[in-house]
Design a protein around this motif. Structure first.
Motif, mmCIF file in Angstrom:
data_model
loop_
_atom_site.group_PDB
_atom_site.id
_atom_site.type_symbol
_atom_site.label_atom_id
_atom_site.label_comp_id
_atom_site.label_asym_id
_atom_site.label_seq_id
_atom_site.Cartn_x
_atom_site.Cartn_y
_atom_site.Cartn_z
ATOM 1 N N ARG A 203 11.787 5.275 -6.310
ATOM 2 C CA ARG A 203 11.145 4.235 -7.119
ATOM 3 C C ARG A 203 10.281 4.893 -8.187
ATOM 4 O O ARG A 203 9.575 5.869 -7.921
ATOM 5 N N ASN A 269 10.497 -1.046 2.075
ATOM 6 C CA ASN A 269 11.109 -0.860 0.759
ATOM 7 C C ASN A 269 11.980 -2.036 0.354
ATOM 8 O O ASN A 269 12.125 -2.340 -0.835
ATOM 9 N N LEU A 272 10.110 -4.642 -1.759
ATOM 10 C CA LEU A 272 9.561 -4.261 -3.050
ATOM 11 C C LEU A 272 10.572 -4.548 -4.143
ATOM 12 O O LEU A 272 11.794 -4.565 -3.916
ATOM 13 N N SER A 273 10.066 -4.727 -5.353
ATOM 14 C CA SER A 273 10.919 -5.066 -6.485
ATOM 15 C C SER A 273 10.545 -4.208 -7.688
ATOM 16 O O SER A 273 9.428 -4.298 -8.214
ATOM 17 N N ALA A 275 9.622 -1.028 -10.215
ATOM 18 C CA ALA A 275 8.708 0.108 -10.215
ATOM 19 C C ALA A 275 7.396 -0.248 -9.527
ATOM 20 O O ALA A 275 7.004 -1.409 -9.421
ATOM 21 N N ILE A 276 6.709 0.807 -9.079
ATOM 22 C CA ILE A 276 5.385 0.669 -8.470
ATOM 23 C C ILE A 276 4.331 0.948 -9.537
ATOM 24 O O ILE A 276 4.378 1.972 -10.219
ATOM 25 N N HIS A 277 3.380 0.014 -9.656
ATOM 26 C CA HIS A 277 2.323 0.135 -10.656
ATOM 27 C C HIS A 277 0.966 0.260 -9.965
ATOM 28 O O HIS A 277 0.685 -0.457 -9.004
ATOM 29 N N ASP A 306 4.225 -4.255 -7.555
ATOM 30 C CA ASP A 306 5.585 -4.041 -8.041
ATOM 31 C C ASP A 306 5.817 -5.001 -9.203
ATOM 32 O O ASP A 306 4.872 -5.613 -9.721
ATOM 33 N N GLU A 307 7.074 -5.141 -9.622
ATOM 34 C CA GLU A 307 7.344 -5.994 -10.777
ATOM 35 C C GLU A 307 7.077 -7.473 -10.472
ATOM 36 O O GLU A 307 6.882 -8.279 -11.380
ATOM 37 N N SER A 322 4.517 -7.258 2.109
ATOM 38 C CA SER A 322 5.292 -6.026 1.914
ATOM 39 C C SER A 322 5.125 -5.065 3.080
ATOM 40 O O SER A 322 5.575 -3.921 3.012
#
Length: 791
Positions: A203, A269, A272-273, A275-277, A306-307, A322
């Motif tokens: 990711r 995982n 999650l959607s 990229a990780i910010h 995430d997005e 999550s």
């Protein structure tokens, strides 16, 4: 910070006892707050293998078991535990064993069946508060092994009370590093190698708030078995660190946090959607945390998102949606460095704390971020299986480690001990501090895990910690003593205190800052000296009189059923007066004040009880000021009864006042009786007139009594002053011994009777000389005061 000593000794094993190790840590600044045994004392308990289980013939809830305890023959034991079954490995107390609670095991018959021991639960061994059956041991536990050795029950639990600046010791690695530096014993840290990448899944990581999160590492691990059991050694170490084992994946993140000091978080995982910010919260965003608390996030909260939205409060707690479960097959493992300022206070703002926030807000080693991720990956693959993807890392500007200069002369000045340059270099090497030399000075670069090294004094503290506070010599102070001259015309404060103590007074000490009302009541002071930062609202001004404190002392004593109070105080008073003041605009004289309340004398059978009055305290003041000639003149004072108060004068100068407390203040402060008080200038009290020789006459005195009638309003002191000033040379003493009004004395008049003592040092007085002196005195009184001789 709680951990087991045996776990610590796998990192570093100094040649000292546990008690000595605790003392060493405490004296180095890592206070060992608690030391607890893992288990209470018991003996002769071994691992037993249950071979057979059959029902007791005379009891429904009992079983007869044949167990292997490591001896030549199996033992027969009657057991009532519901979970006993063939093949189990359980603790067995042999005959002669002593269990907690002074419970001794012996061979006995249970419902007619002989039992040679007892199969034990965790509660019976004292290692758990509750248990529902036998303590089941791993299947590979060797029968006959002492249970204390097998379960490491001779271990101790240490709890460190760490100061906020020592976040580097919130891990076993940090404590081991400290013990190694203190003892010189080599430290052995877990070997961590880069995990081979076997899958391509990854990711992207984006740092939207690089100041708050300058480093973020993460990797995908797939094919894991989340239902796998954590190893017993891991669960045991976590339990002894005060952390409850939950599941293998959660236990691994907690274990690495305890081991390396780096908090980790595992996401599912699949949930999650994109990229990780690492970013700050946006207005209106909410997050459901793992503790089932839904928060409305402020814009000062750092998030992992995430997005689709936020998935965790960075450095504090993950999100429920999550989070991993027992069905998780693929996880995203996070290891990051968050700036302390971005984490500090955020969790407490929302009413909770976490192990992660406790560490991040104090400072986590930013040099161990990737190492912790690799360590956790190793454990996940070893315990839960699966394959690891590549590490996704985003890096911004990490905290700069500023060089700190250390000057050896400054070390000697602060500590009082001279350390050679070689000794300082040795101590820095033991701490793994990188340094360079600049002449005699040391230029030290703090390591990434020491956020507390910022100034020279921090380095000096490290030197003395490693050298040992106990090793700093503490020589007794030495000074040249000399007998100082003490003037004969001055009295010490201790002597003045002793005189009052001999009169039955007790000394008190009150605050110099008082209630504003006291200044108005007892001093009539409107020009108050206010405190800029009072310790309490009722202590906001500086006192200009000691009387308020003494009245408060009397009130407190009366509430405690003390009916007789005699107290005094010496202390500075404060007023806005620049005359001779050492501080510009303020005068700070020393004063002495006393208060008497209740019976004049302690309760006794020989004297009738009476309340203390003006003249009792007047006598005490005269004794205190002796041998000075003291005069008392009627005078008004805001604190005192207008008709029962006087100024105290010496040589015509007022040095204080004395009298009954004003009736208004008696009522205001709920006093059943009016106390009598005095207040004097302390400097005057310290003056003592030197004695002067006067010849004592060997001739007999001539004594005459003189009674005169004067106006009733005439003050006695005026008569005495005039008679003393105009007395003939042979008159040595004039004393009043009677005052009379009534029958035989005209209304508005009073009769005063004086005793006149006359004496000459060289000859016996003749009647003519005595009569002449008396005539002279009578003549003066008639002329000056219109006195009439009473016959």
């Amino acid at each position: 910070m709680k951990f087991s000593e045996s776990w610590l000794r796998t990192f570093v094993d100094p040649a000292c006892s546990g008690d000595a190790l605790s003392h060493l840590l405490t004296m180095s600044g890592l206070e060992v707050e608690e030391e607890d045994a893992v288990a209470p004392f018991f003996a002769d308990v071994v691992v037993a293998h249950v071979l057979e289980v059959s029902k007791h013939p005379d009891a429904d809830r009992l079983n007869v078991c044949r167990v292997d305890v490591g001896r030549s023959e199996p033992q027969q034991i009657v057991c009532g535990a519901p979970n006993v079954a063939p093949g189990l490995k359980v603790p067995c107390a042999l005959p002669g064993a002593e269990l907690p609670g002074d419970f001794k095991i012996k061979v006995a018959k249970v419902r007619g069946i002989e039992s040679s021991g007892m199969l034990c639960s965790a509660k019976e061994l004292g290692i758990a508060e509750e248990s529902s059956g036998l303590l089941v041991l791993p299947a590979d536990a060797p029968a006959g092994t002492d249970i204390r050795r097998y379960l490491d029950l001779d271990d101790r639990l240490l709890t460190l009370k760490l100061t906020p600046n020592r976040a580097d010791c919130l891990s076993l690695t940090g404590v081991a590093r400290e013990v190694s530096a203190l003892t010189g014993a080599p430290a052995k840290y877990p070997e961590v190698v880069d995990t081979p990448v076997t899958i391509a899944a990854a990711r992207q990581v984006v740092l939207d708030a690089p100041d708050a999160c300058p480093r973020y590492c993460g990797r995908v691990i797939s094919g894991v078995n989340a239902r796998a059991s954590s190893p017993e050694w891991m669960k045991r170490r976590l339990e002894r660190s005060g952390i409850r084992p939950i599941s293998a994946l959660v236990d691994i993140t907690n274990y690495v946090m305890m081991e390396l000091g780096q908090p980790l978080h595992a996401f599912d995982n699949a949930k999650l959607s994109g990229a990780i910010h690492a970013r700050m919260a946006r207005p209106g965003e909410e997050l459901l945390l793992l503790n089932e608390q839904t928060l409305e996030l402020g814009d000062d909260v750092l998030l992992i998102a995430d997005e689709a939205g936020p998935v965790a409060m960075a450095g504090i707690m993950g999100g429920e949606e999550s989070g991993i479960t027992l069905d998780t097959g693929e996880l995203f493992l996070e290891s990051a460095f968050f700036a302390p300022k971005a984490i500090a206070g955020r969790a407490r703002h929302y009413g909770f704390v976490s192990d992660a926030s406790h560490r991040f807000e104090r400072g986590v080693d930013f040099g161990v971020t990737r190492r912790a991720l690799e360590r956790a990956t190793q454990l996940v693959l070893d315990i839960c299986g699966g394959g690891a993807g590549p590490v996704s890392e985003a890096l911004a500007a990490l905290p700069q480690r500023q060089v700190v200069r250390l000057r050896p002369p400054r070390v000697a000045r602060v500590l009082g001990v001279v350390f050679s340059a070689e000794r300082i270099a040795e101590l820095f090497a033991r701490l793994d501090f990188a340094f360079a030399r600049d002449g005699d000075d040391f230029l030290v670069t703090p390591p990434s895990y020491r956020f507390d090294i910022e100034i020279e004094e921090d380095l000096i503290e490290e030197i003395v910690r490693l050298h040992g506070y106990d090793n700093i010599p503490s020589p007794a102070p030495r000074g040249a003593l000399a007998m100082l001259p003490q003037s004969e015309d001055a009295r010490s404060l201790s002597r003045i205190r002793q005189i009052l103590a001999d009169c039955g007074f007790q000394e008190v000490i009150n605050f110099a800052f008082v209630e504003e009302a006291w200044e108005a009541d007892f001093a009539g002071n409107a020009d108050l000296i206010r405190l800029a930062n009072p310790i309490a609202s009722q202590m906001s001004v500086m006192r200009s009189t000691l009387l308020g404190g003494l009245v408060a002392n009397a009130v407190v004593n009366l509430k405690r059923k003390q009916s007789r109070v005699r107290v005094f105080e010496t202390g500075r008073c404060f007023s806005r007066d620049a005359r001779g003041a050492p501080v510009a605009g303020f005068h700070q004289p020393w004063k002495l004040a006393g208060l008497a309340y209740g019976n004049a004398l302690p309760e006794q059978w020989g004297t009738a009880a009476r309340n203390v009055d003006f003249y009792d305290l007047k006598a005490d003041v005269e004794m205190l000021l002796a041998p000075a000639m003291v005069r008392f003149e009627k005078a008004a004072h805001p604190a005192l009864h207008p008709g029962r108060s006087a100024s105290v004068l010496i040589g015509g100068e007022a040095v204080g006042h004395i009298g009954e407390l004003h009736p208004q203040w008696v009522q205001k402060y709920d006093l059943p009786l009016a106390p009598v008080v005095f207040e004097l200038e302390l400097d005057t009290l310290k003056l003592a007139r030197l004695p002067q020789y006067a010849e004592v006459s060997r001739q007999p005195p001539a004594i005459r009594d003189l009674a005169v009638v004067v106006d009733q309003k005439l003050e006695l002191q005026q008569l005495l002053d005039g008679m003393q000033a105009n007395r003939p040379a042979i008159v040595q003493g004039i004393h009043l011994f009677d005052v009379y009004t009534g029958k035989g004395v005209v209304a508005g008049k009073k009769s005063l009777a004086f005793r006149i003592v006359m004496q000459d040092t060289q000859k016996t007085l003749q009647d003519a000389e005595v009569d002449a002196a008396m005539v002279a005195l009578v003549g003066y009184l008639q002329q000056a005061f219109s006195a009439q001789l009473r016959v």
